[in-house]
Design a protein around this motif. Structure first.
Motif, PDB file in Angstrom:
ATOM      1  N   SER A 260       2.121 -11.730  -6.825  1.00 42.17           N
ATOM      2  CA  SER A 260       1.296 -12.925  -7.149  1.00 42.17           C
ATOM      3  C   SER A 260      -0.045 -12.570  -6.421  1.00 42.17           C
ATOM      4  O   SER A 260      -0.120 -12.243  -5.457  1.00 42.17           O
ATOM      5  CB  SER A 260       2.034 -14.150  -6.584  1.00 42.17           C
TER       6      SER A 260
ATOM      7  N   ILE B 109      -3.563 -14.870  -5.429  1.00 36.00           N
ATOM      8  CA  ILE B 109      -4.353 -16.091  -5.316  1.00 36.00           C
ATOM      9  C   ILE B 109      -5.648 -15.795  -5.476  1.00 36.00           C
ATOM     10  O   ILE B 109      -6.288 -15.341  -4.352  1.00 36.00           O
ATOM     11  CB  ILE B 109      -3.559 -16.969  -4.172  1.00 36.00           C
TER      12      ILE B 109
ATOM     13  N   THR C 144      -3.804 -22.120  -8.371  1.00 34.56           N
ATOM     14  CA  THR C 144      -2.577 -21.513  -8.632  1.00 34.56           C
ATOM     15  C   THR C 144      -2.204 -19.952  -8.660  1.00 34.56           C
ATOM     16  O   THR C 144      -3.357 -19.296  -9.224  1.00 34.56           O
ATOM     17  CB  THR C 144      -2.143 -22.027 -10.339  1.00 34.56           C
ATOM     18  N   PRO C 145      -1.288 -19.652  -8.048  1.00 28.67           N
ATOM     19  CA  PRO C 145      -1.156 -18.044  -7.852  1.00 28.67           C
ATOM     20  C   PRO C 145      -0.986 -17.333  -9.329  1.00 28.67           C
ATOM     21  O   PRO C 145      -0.380 -18.166 -10.335  1.00 28.67           O
ATOM     22  CB  PRO C 145       0.242 -17.760  -7.170  1.00 28.67           C
ATOM     23  N   CYS C 146      -1.481 -16.522  -9.649  1.00 28.01           N
ATOM     24  CA  CYS C 146      -1.393 -15.693 -10.867  1.00 28.01           C
ATOM     25  C   CYS C 146      -0.251 -14.543 -10.683  1.00 28.01           C
ATOM     26  O   CYS C 146      -0.511 -13.735  -9.702  1.00 28.01           O
ATOM     27  CB  CYS C 146      -2.577 -14.919 -11.403  1.00 28.01           C
TER      28      CYS C 146
ATOM     29  N   SER D 195      -0.567 -12.942   2.215  1.00 27.62           N
ATOM     30  CA  SER D 195      -0.115 -14.270   2.499  1.00 27.62           C
ATOM     31  C   SER D 195       0.779 -14.150   3.648  1.00 27.62           C
ATOM     32  O   SER D 195       1.821 -13.156   3.771  1.00 27.62           O
ATOM     33  CB  SER D 195       0.801 -14.851   1.251  1.00 27.62           C
TER      34      SER D 195
ATOM     35  N   VAL E 254       2.701 -11.771  -1.969  1.00 31.86           N
ATOM     36  CA  VAL E 254       1.509 -12.208  -2.212  1.00 31.86           C
ATOM     37  C   VAL E 254       0.191 -11.914  -1.761  1.00 31.86           C
ATOM     38  O   VAL E 254       0.204 -11.677  -0.561  1.00 31.86           O
ATOM     39  CB  VAL E 254       1.888 -14.144  -2.036  1.00 31.86           C
TER      40      VAL E 254
ATOM     41  N   ARG F 269      -3.798 -12.652  -1.165  1.00 37.28           N
ATOM     42  CA  ARG F 269      -5.091 -13.749  -1.526  1.00 37.28           C
ATOM     43  C   ARG F 269      -6.184 -13.087  -1.624  1.00 37.28           C
ATOM     44  O   ARG F 269      -6.773 -12.223  -0.564  1.00 37.28           O
ATOM     45  CB  ARG F 269      -5.107 -14.798  -0.372  1.00 37.28           C
TER      46      ARG F 269
END
Length: 362
Positions: free
Chosen positions: A56, A58, A79-81, A169, A175, A177
């Protein structure tokens, strides 16, 4: 962010699942390329598969984008992609069980790269292409010394520099960012005269240039200049902010009146090293030019916490050996005095040793 079907291309392996590695893996998969993450343990592979074999992203950069920020409501989360369909392998699995790697993106920290590369070296051959995405300088040369003293069966190497801001993250290891939209530049390192570039090199360069990350491909001499300037900026900004525990912007003359003196001395020392090591670039890499570049980077990244600051604060090893350490080694090779970089190197190494002492059982 759903994975596109794309064309039938050979698999791209990504070594290093930190913020940068995840960002590139996600965008390459989104573009339709089969992706395999090379992770440090089977436990990491199992965790990745349990959470759906996806990465993901962000896109925090949208908050500052002139048009994108207009679409956000005050206080609204981005919203996370998520992009799925990504495979993962344990880097420690026996080479003969995993097969040849045609295209490899190495996004490990500089200090971890030699050991990590050694785990996959036997899966690479003359038809393979390797992209190196590390801070500092000297990683390519270290790989050549360690693994390729002979000129046969050597992969093609592409060196890149990444100016995108990204952080992994804290709550989810898969995740990333994307905090600031920047750019990337790549160049193929010159190969031995007898070696032509394999097909995988052009295929990988094409894949990279098609990413929505403002990617440019230049010749090696142009990228070398960019890398030397980036090294100078990292050598001044990273250790100073790590030692002071501050954002980059506090190095600005407006916020720290004593900084111009330090910055001028540090940039003059780097210029003297470059003048001996790269005399043909002396005009472009004068003390004034370097100081101007470093000052501009301080301004552009004023709100950023340098990667070295983050590593020191988290008690992790830093990339100082490949930044200030590289400059100190270069200075010694060419008979140049480098007291400032030597001191910064020693102080950051002291921070690392102190952190290690605190973490060790008493």
């Amino acid at each position: 962010m759903s994975a596109g079907t794309g064309s039938a291309t050979s698999r791209i392996h990504v070594l290093g699942a930190g913020a940068v590695g995840l960002l590139f893996a996600a965008h390459l998969r989104q573009a339709g390329h089969p992706i395999t993450l090379l992770l440090r343990s089977q436990a990491a592979v199992d965790r990745f598969e349990r959470q759906g074999s996806r990465i993901s992203v962000i896109n925090d950069w949208a908050r500052a984008h002139p048009s994108r920020r207009l679409l956000l409501q005050p206080g609204e989360d981005i919203t996370p992609c998520a992009v799925g369909g990504i495979q993962a392998e344990d880097i420690h699995t026996e080479n003969d069980r995993q097969g040849v790697i045609s295209k490899l993106v190495v996004a490990t920290k500089a200090q971890d790269t030699l050991q990590a590369f050694g785990r996959v070296r036997m899966r690479l051959g003359a038809q393979s292409t390797v992209v190196l995405l590390q801070n500092g300088m000297g990683v390519f040369e270290a790989i050549q010394r360690e693994f390729y003293t002979q000129t046969d069966n050597v992969p093609a190497f592409i060196v890149g520099t990444n100016a995108h801001g990204c952080l992994r993250s804290c709550s989810d290891e898969f995740v990333t960012r994307h905090t600031a939209m920047g750019s990337c530049t790549f160049a193929t390192r010159p190969a031995p005269a007898a070696c032509g570039a394999p097909d995988s090199a052009l295929e990988l360069v094409t894949a990279l240039t098609e990413l929505p990350l403002d990617v440019a491909v230049v010749n090696w001499s142009d990228l070398h200049m960019q890398l030397l300037l980036k090294l100078a900026a990292n050598a001044v900004i990273n250790p100073a902010t790590a030692l002071a525990g501050c954002h980059n912007g506090l190095l600005s003359p407006c916020d720290a009146p004593t900084m111009p003196g330090f910055m001028a001395l540090a940039c003059a020392e780097i210029a003297a090293i470059y003048a001996r090591a790269h005399p043909h670039l002396h005009g472009e890499l004068s003390a004034h030019a370097i100081e101007e570049y470093v000052t501009r980077i301080v301004h552009v990244t004023a709100q950023n916490r340098s990667s070295m600051l983050q590593d020191v604060a988290s008690g992790r090893p830093t990339e100082v050996d490949w930044i200030n350490g590289h400059l100190v080694r270069l200075a010694h090779q060419h008979g140049v005095s480098a007291p400032i970089n030597t001191a910064l190197l020693a102080l950051i190494k002291l921070c690392e040793a102190a952190s290690e002492e605190r973490q060790s059982p008493s």
